[in-house]
Design a protein around this motif. Structure first.
Motif, PDB file in Angstrom:
ATOM      1  N   ARG A 222      68.247   9.048  21.653  1.00  0.00           N
ATOM      2  CA  ARG A 222      68.546   9.845  22.851  1.00  0.00           C
ATOM      3  C   ARG A 222      67.892   9.239  24.085  1.00  0.00           C
ATOM      4  O   ARG A 222      68.455   9.277  25.189  1.00  0.00           O
ATOM      5  CB  ARG A 222      68.074  11.286  22.645  1.00  0.00           C
ATOM      6  CG  ARG A 222      68.390  12.217  23.794  1.00  0.00           C
ATOM      7  CD  ARG A 222      68.464  13.665  23.334  1.00  0.00           C
ATOM      8  NE  ARG A 222      67.219  14.119  22.745  1.00  0.00           N
ATOM      9  CZ  ARG A 222      66.258  14.760  23.407  1.00  0.00           C
ATOM     10  NH1 ARG A 222      66.396  14.986  24.709  1.00  0.00           N
ATOM     11  NH2 ARG A 222      65.170  15.170  22.798  1.00  0.00           N
ATOM     12  N   TYR A 223      66.719   8.646  23.898  1.00  0.00           N
ATOM     13  CA  TYR A 223      66.006   8.019  25.010  1.00  0.00           C
ATOM     14  C   TYR A 223      66.321   6.530  25.132  1.00  0.00           C
ATOM     15  O   TYR A 223      65.657   5.810  25.866  1.00  0.00           O
ATOM     16  CB  TYR A 223      64.505   8.253  24.866  1.00  0.00           C
ATOM     17  CG  TYR A 223      64.088   9.678  25.136  1.00  0.00           C
ATOM     18  CD1 TYR A 223      64.191  10.220  26.412  1.00  0.00           C
ATOM     19  CD2 TYR A 223      63.622  10.497  24.114  1.00  0.00           C
ATOM     20  CE1 TYR A 223      63.826  11.524  26.673  1.00  0.00           C
ATOM     21  CE2 TYR A 223      63.254  11.813  24.365  1.00  0.00           C
ATOM     22  CZ  TYR A 223      63.361  12.317  25.642  1.00  0.00           C
ATOM     23  OH  TYR A 223      63.011  13.626  25.889  1.00  0.00           O
ATOM     24  N   GLN A 224      67.328   6.092  24.387  1.00  0.00           N
ATOM     25  CA  GLN A 224      67.859   4.727  24.499  1.00  0.00           C
ATOM     26  C   GLN A 224      66.818   3.666  24.155  1.00  0.00           C
ATOM     27  O   GLN A 224      66.744   2.606  24.783  1.00  0.00           O
ATOM     28  CB  GLN A 224      68.432   4.510  25.902  1.00  0.00           C
ATOM     29  CG  GLN A 224      69.534   5.489  26.260  1.00  0.00           C
ATOM     30  CD  GLN A 224      69.901   5.471  27.736  1.00  0.00           C
ATOM     31  OE1 GLN A 224      69.567   4.541  28.461  1.00  0.00           O
ATOM     32  NE2 GLN A 224      70.586   6.505  28.193  1.00  0.00           N
ATOM     33  N   VAL A 225      66.016   3.939  23.131  1.00  0.00           N
ATOM     34  CA  VAL A 225      65.075   2.951  22.616  1.00  0.00           C
ATOM     35  C   VAL A 225      65.858   1.959  21.766  1.00  0.00           C
ATOM     36  O   VAL A 225      66.691   2.350  20.940  1.00  0.00           O
ATOM     37  CB  VAL A 225      63.980   3.626  21.772  1.00  0.00           C
ATOM     38  CG1 VAL A 225      63.077   2.588  21.117  1.00  0.00           C
ATOM     39  CG2 VAL A 225      63.165   4.578  22.632  1.00  0.00           C
ATOM     40  N   GLU A 226      65.600   0.676  21.954  1.00  0.00           N
ATOM     41  CA  GLU A 226      66.285  -0.347  21.173  1.00  0.00           C
ATOM     42  C   GLU A 226      65.672  -0.406  19.769  1.00  0.00           C
ATOM     43  O   GLU A 226      64.524  -0.823  19.598  1.00  0.00           O
ATOM     44  CB  GLU A 226      66.172  -1.714  21.846  1.00  0.00           C
ATOM     45  CG  GLU A 226      66.932  -2.798  21.100  1.00  0.00           C
ATOM     46  CD  GLU A 226      66.823  -4.159  21.761  1.00  0.00           C
ATOM     47  OE1 GLU A 226      67.360  -5.132  21.192  1.00  0.00           O
ATOM     48  OE2 GLU A 226      66.190  -4.257  22.831  1.00  0.00           O
ATOM     49  N   LEU A 227      66.453  -0.018  18.786  1.00  0.00           N
ATOM     50  CA  LEU A 227      65.979  -0.015  17.397  1.00  0.00           C
ATOM     51  C   LEU A 227      66.448  -1.304  16.736  1.00  0.00           C
ATOM     52  O   LEU A 227      67.440  -1.339  16.003  1.00  0.00           O
ATOM     53  CB  LEU A 227      66.500   1.226  16.671  1.00  0.00           C
ATOM     54  CG  LEU A 227      66.002   2.562  17.235  1.00  0.00           C
ATOM     55  CD1 LEU A 227      66.696   3.727  16.550  1.00  0.00           C
ATOM     56  CD2 LEU A 227      64.489   2.685  17.100  1.00  0.00           C
TER      57      LEU A 227
END
Length: 216
Positions: free
Chosen positions: A177-182
């Motif tokens: 949701r917070y657009q963290v690159e996984l």
């Protein structure tokens, strides 16, 4: 006994408790508390939880006795003690401590930094709330992954779901949701997540499957 969960579909803390209830095969009444409309600030909700937060688990016995539990970790531990099978904490003392440590890494080290009240305050001060949250989430999940390397099997601690998995899956949902690159640094955690989401307790607790979910 009747269980009533006051929660919000997108709250990661609420998400954890929904997973725990599912793992224990416990039926509960779902009461939506819309955080965007500040329903957590009403007198009625504050009477259940003076900190004006979710989740709140009400326990109603004999249609008369009401008690309310707050904060996701003690709620999950209560469920595990009250309904011990299947267990959410390992029987081994050392592994129990490691499980609690992973849960606390999310509970105290990551989630407070993305809490709605914190994000609102950062915006009020003119800061970039998304950039703020992303860094804490990424760093925290990397630490989680490194610690879990020592205990993981199919799940975070061994080969059955624990409280650590109840915390990991909602945190990964928040990361997206917070657009963290996984990226590939998170491969172990993403593998654990996939195995969790194959289980009804985790799949049914997903935010988008809740009655108050907003999909637009």
């Amino acid at each position: 006994m009747k269980l009533v969960l006051h929660n919000y579909w997108r709250s990661s803390s609420s998400h954890r408790v929904r997973i725990g209830l599912g793992c224990k095969h416990l039926a509960f009444e779902y009461v939506a508390v819309n955080l965007l409309k500040d329903e957590q600030l009403t007198d009625a909700h504050r009477a259940k939880n003076p900190s004006a937060q979710v989740p709140v688990l009400e326990i109603i016995e004999n249609d008369a006795t009401r008690s309310a539990l707050t904060q996701s970790l003690p709620i999950l531990e209560y469920l595990d003690e009250r309904w011990p099978d299947p267990p959410l904490l390992p029987r081994d003392r050392y592994l129990r401590a490691r499980t609690r440590g992973l849960a606390e890494l999310v509970n105290a080290g990551i989630q407070p930094m993305q809490n709605m009240m914190v994000m609102r305050r950062i915006k009020q001060l003119g800061g970039d709330s998304l950039a703020w949250a992303r860094q804490f989430i990424s760093d925290g999940l990397l630490a989680f992954a490194k610690i879990a390397d020592e205990t993981a099997g199919a799940f975070c601690v061994g080969d059955t779901p624990t409280i650590a998995d109840c915390f990991l899956v909602p945190q990964l949902a928040s990361a997206r949701r917070y657009q963290v690159e996984l990226d590939d640094r998170f491969d172990r955690l993403l593998g654990i997540e996939a195995r969790c989401l194959a289980l009804p307790a985790f799949a049914d607790a997903a935010p988008e499957r809740q009655l108050d979910a907003v999909t637009t």
